[in-house]
Motif scaffolding. Structure first.
Motif, short mmCIF file in Angstrom:
data_model
loop_
_atom_site.label_atom_id
_atom_site.label_comp_id
_atom_site.label_asym_id
_atom_site.label_seq_id
_atom_site.Cartn_x
_atom_site.Cartn_y
_atom_site.Cartn_z
N TYR A 114 12.59 -9.44 -6.00
CA TYR A 114 14.04 -9.32 -5.84
C TYR A 114 14.58 -10.52 -5.08
CZ TYR A 114 13.20 -7.63 -1.02
OH TYR A 114 12.81 -7.51 0.30
N ASP A 115 15.85 -10.84 -5.35
CA ASP A 115 16.56 -11.92 -4.67
C ASP A 115 17.37 -11.34 -3.52
OD1 ASP A 115 15.56 -13.82 -6.40
OD2 ASP A 115 17.30 -13.79 -7.71
N LEU A 116 17.34 -12.03 -2.38
CA LEU A 116 18.10 -11.60 -1.21
C LEU A 116 18.51 -12.84 -0.42
CD1 LEU A 116 19.15 -9.22 0.53
CD2 LEU A 116 16.98 -9.34 1.78
N ASP A 117 19.80 -13.09 -0.35
CA ASP A 117 20.33 -14.23 0.41
C ASP A 117 19.71 -15.55 -0.03
OD1 ASP A 117 21.90 -12.47 1.91
OD2 ASP A 117 20.30 -12.17 3.38
N GLY A 118 19.48 -15.69 -1.33
CA GLY A 118 18.93 -16.93 -1.87
C GLY A 118 17.42 -17.01 -1.86
N ASP A 119 16.76 -16.15 -1.11
CA ASP A 119 15.30 -16.12 -1.10
C ASP A 119 14.79 -15.14 -2.15
OD1 ASP A 119 15.25 -17.91 0.99
OD2 ASP A 119 15.06 -16.36 2.54
N THR A 120 13.55 -15.34 -2.57
CA THR A 120 12.88 -14.40 -3.46
C THR A 120 11.81 -13.66 -2.66
OG1 THR A 120 13.25 -15.79 -5.40
CG2 THR A 120 11.51 -14.15 -5.56
N ARG A 121 11.87 -12.36 -2.73
CA ARG A 121 10.90 -11.52 -2.03
C ARG A 121 10.25 -10.58 -3.05
NH1 ARG A 121 11.36 -11.64 3.50
NH2 ARG A 121 10.11 -9.73 3.58
N ARG A 122 9.21 -9.88 -2.61
CA ARG A 122 8.58 -8.90 -3.49
C ARG A 122 7.98 -7.78 -2.66
NH1 ARG A 122 3.03 -11.92 -5.64
NH2 ARG A 122 2.23 -12.55 -3.61
N PHE A 123 7.90 -6.60 -3.29
CA PHE A 123 7.26 -5.46 -2.63
C PHE A 123 6.42 -4.70 -3.65
CE2 PHE A 123 11.62 -3.95 -3.62
CZ PHE A 123 11.33 -2.89 -4.48
N CYS A 124 5.47 -3.95 -3.10
CA CYS A 124 4.50 -3.23 -3.91
C CYS A 124 4.76 -1.74 -3.83
CB CYS A 124 3.09 -3.57 -3.42
SG CYS A 124 1.77 -2.61 -4.19
N ILE A 125 4.75 -1.06 -4.97
CA ILE A 125 4.89 0.39 -5.03
C ILE A 125 3.59 0.98 -5.59
CG2 ILE A 125 6.13 2.32 -6.08
CD1 ILE A 125 7.81 0.89 -4.07
N ASP A 126 3.00 1.91 -4.84
CA ASP A 126 1.77 2.58 -5.28
C ASP A 126 2.05 3.38 -6.54
OD1 ASP A 126 -0.32 4.64 -5.52
OD2 ASP A 126 -0.98 3.93 -3.55
N PRO A 127 1.29 3.17 -7.63
CA PRO A 127 1.59 3.86 -8.89
C PRO A 127 1.23 5.34 -8.87
CG PRO A 127 -0.44 2.60 -9.10
CD PRO A 127 0.13 2.26 -7.75
N TYR A 128 0.45 5.78 -7.88
CA TYR A 128 0.04 7.18 -7.83
C TYR A 128 1.06 8.05 -7.09
CZ TYR A 128 -4.52 5.43 -9.35
OH TYR A 128 -5.53 4.82 -10.05
N ASP A 129 1.51 7.61 -5.92
CA ASP A 129 2.41 8.44 -5.13
C ASP A 129 3.75 7.76 -4.83
OD1 ASP A 129 1.78 6.52 -3.24
OD2 ASP A 129 0.45 7.81 -2.08
N ALA A 130 3.99 6.58 -5.41
CA ALA A 130 5.27 5.88 -5.32
C ALA A 130 5.64 5.49 -3.89
CB ALA A 130 6.39 6.71 -5.94
N THR A 131 4.66 5.26 -3.03
CA THR A 131 4.96 4.79 -1.68
C THR A 131 5.02 3.27 -1.66
OG1 THR A 131 2.59 4.79 -1.14
CG2 THR A 131 3.87 6.77 -0.58
N LYS A 132 5.91 2.76 -0.81
CA LYS A 132 6.03 1.32 -0.65
C LYS A 132 4.91 0.82 0.26
CE LYS A 132 9.28 -2.20 1.02
NZ LYS A 132 10.62 -2.44 1.60
N MET A 133 4.18 -0.21 -0.20
CA MET A 133 3.00 -0.66 0.53
C MET A 133 3.26 -1.92 1.35
SD MET A 133 0.12 -0.05 -2.39
CE MET A 133 -1.08 -0.91 -1.40
N ALA A 134 4.02 -2.86 0.81
CA ALA A 134 4.24 -4.12 1.52
C ALA A 134 5.50 -4.77 0.98
CB ALA A 134 3.05 -5.06 1.35
N ASP A 135 6.12 -5.62 1.79
CA ASP A 135 7.32 -6.35 1.40
C ASP A 135 7.24 -7.72 2.05
OD1 ASP A 135 9.90 -7.44 1.12
OD2 ASP A 135 10.81 -5.45 1.07
N ARG A 136 7.14 -8.78 1.23
CA ARG A 136 6.92 -10.10 1.79
C ARG A 136 7.80 -11.14 1.11
NH1 ARG A 136 2.50 -8.36 4.29
NH2 ARG A 136 0.56 -7.92 3.22
N LEU A 137 8.07 -12.23 1.84
CA LEU A 137 8.75 -13.39 1.27
C LEU A 137 7.83 -14.04 0.23
CD1 LEU A 137 11.17 -15.42 1.50
CD2 LEU A 137 9.72 -16.71 3.07
#
Length: 399
Positions: A114-137
């Motif tokens: 995803y784009d945020l304030d001109g930067d590109t970031r990404r996050f991981c969603i667990d495919p089994y229980d849909a929990t967010k695992m990490a969010d990094r630049l």
């Protein structure tokens, strides 16, 4: 690749025009190699790594890419609707999702960019229980040294980080690709053996001195990698300079609508946008074979979803991918792209990315692109050594 085998005093004297012609191509090959050779090293080595970027990325940052497998494997994954809800909850205010890589196996996650304030970031969603695992630049607009490693390598590969300083970084690399294609063709011309000399031209000379060994390594490295290098350079030219590339292809083999087929959704007319699960469902209903590898999200109100399928049967023995664009309001499939669709020019364009990434020909293709990229330092270093050897010889002759 050089003009003559070192120490071959028995070679027949060539006519003066042939000597001049050969000297011209030797100079072209030499000076392009000296000017753009270092760029080829960077582009080639980073390209070799990026052929396996998913695997390297997961190895370097397992928290971002790897989940614990559950009993049942992929069959135990939660629904896409649940993943979409988790995605919306995980996206910070002002963030815009651009695309998602779906799980590659039972130990992979949904990787949202995803784009945020001109930067590109990404996050991981667990495919089994849909929990967010990490969010990094992933990629920073401020400095290339704030990129994640993969973001840094991609930017270094396609623009040598020049896009961080100017908008024409990709253009510079595209021009370098043209020069390197000319240098490669010149090297092939200079190498081309006379009748009866093919065996020696394609093998290392046993027991040779260091000078001859360096020559043979440069010659054979260039010859055996030439086909892959030319295809990778040409596809890179397409990606960095698409407008002139499309113009040329369209005049040689006409493209559908000039190669720039718009993928626009119908007017909203008060309808809400569908979610990416509905876009995936529409694409899979139209093309039930294969595995959904990636989904690109609409960039604006007229944009469409793009669904990439891999391992599709029936599209050819070498390239097994298909791309479908889906209307963001009606879920109608707007276009289907694969190598069997459209004109010969369209098919030629759709070969470019699989050839560049190594996806064509499966694992064999990936290994060939990997090897060709790793040979780039060998070509540059041996060519530089050969030039220094000849320069020393000329100076000794003058003295």
């Amino acid at each position: 690749m050089i003009d003559a085998t070192p120490g071959d005093a028995r070679a027949r004297p060539a006519p003066s025009w042939r000597k001049k012609w050969r000297k011209l191509w030797l100079d072209i090959h030499l000076y392009i190699g000296l000017v753009a050779g270092a760029m080829l090293v960077v582009i080639g080595v980073t390209g070799s790594i990026l052929v396996f970027w998913h695997e390297v990325d997961a190895w370097l940052d397992p928290q971002m890419r790897v989940v614990a497998a559950r009993p049942g494997g992929a069959a135990a994954f939660t629904t896409l609707e649940t993943i979409e809800q988790a995605m919306m909850a995980a996206t910070p205010p002002g963030g815009r999702i651009t695309h998602v890589w779906t799980p590659r196996d039972e130990r992979s996650c949904y990787l949202f960019y995803y784009d945020l304030d001109g930067d590109t970031r990404r996050f991981c969603i667990d495919p089994y229980d849909a929990t967010k695992m990490a969010d990094r630049l992933y990629y920073s607009k401020e400095s290339p040294f704030r990129h994640a490693l993969m973001g840094f390598l991609f930017q270094l590969h396609w623009s040598l980080l020049l896009s961080d300083l100017a908008d024409d970084g990709g253009v510079i690399v595209g021009v370098a690709a043209i020069l390197l294609m000319v240098s490669t063709l010149a090297g092939l011309y200079l190498w081309w053996p006379a009748p009866g000399k093919w065996r020696s031209a394609l093998t290392l000379k046993r027991g040779a001195r260091a000078e001859r060994l360096n020559y043979d390594l440069h010659k054979l490295g260039g010859v055996y990698s030439a086909a892959v290098l030319l295809s990778v350079l040409m596809s890179g030219l397409y990606m960095n300079l698409p407008t002139p590339f499309l113009w040329i292809v369209d005049h040689v083999a006409p493209l559908t609508e000039g190669g720039r087929v718009p993928s626009l959704s119908e007017p909203a007319a008060g309808r809400p946008s569908i979610g990416f699960p509905a876009a995936v469902a529409a694409a899979v209903a139209r093309s039930p074979q294969g595995h959904v590898e990636r989904v690109d999200f609409p960039g604006d109100a007229q944009g469409a979803f793009t669904v990439y399928l891999n391992d599709v049967t029936g599209v050819g023995p070498f390239i097994r991918s298909r791309t479908l664009t889906v209307d963001r309001y009606s879920a109608a499939v707007l276009r289907v792209h694969d190598v069997t669709q459209g004109t010969a020019g369209d098919a030629f364009l759709r070969w470019q990315w699989p050839l560049h990434s190594g996806q064509a020909f499966g694992m064999t293709g990936r290994l060939m692109v990997l090897a060709s990229g790793l040979l780039c330092p060998l070509l540059f270093v041996t060519g530089l050594i050969r030039w220094l050897q000849k320069r020393r010889a000329r100076r000794a002759t003058r003295r």
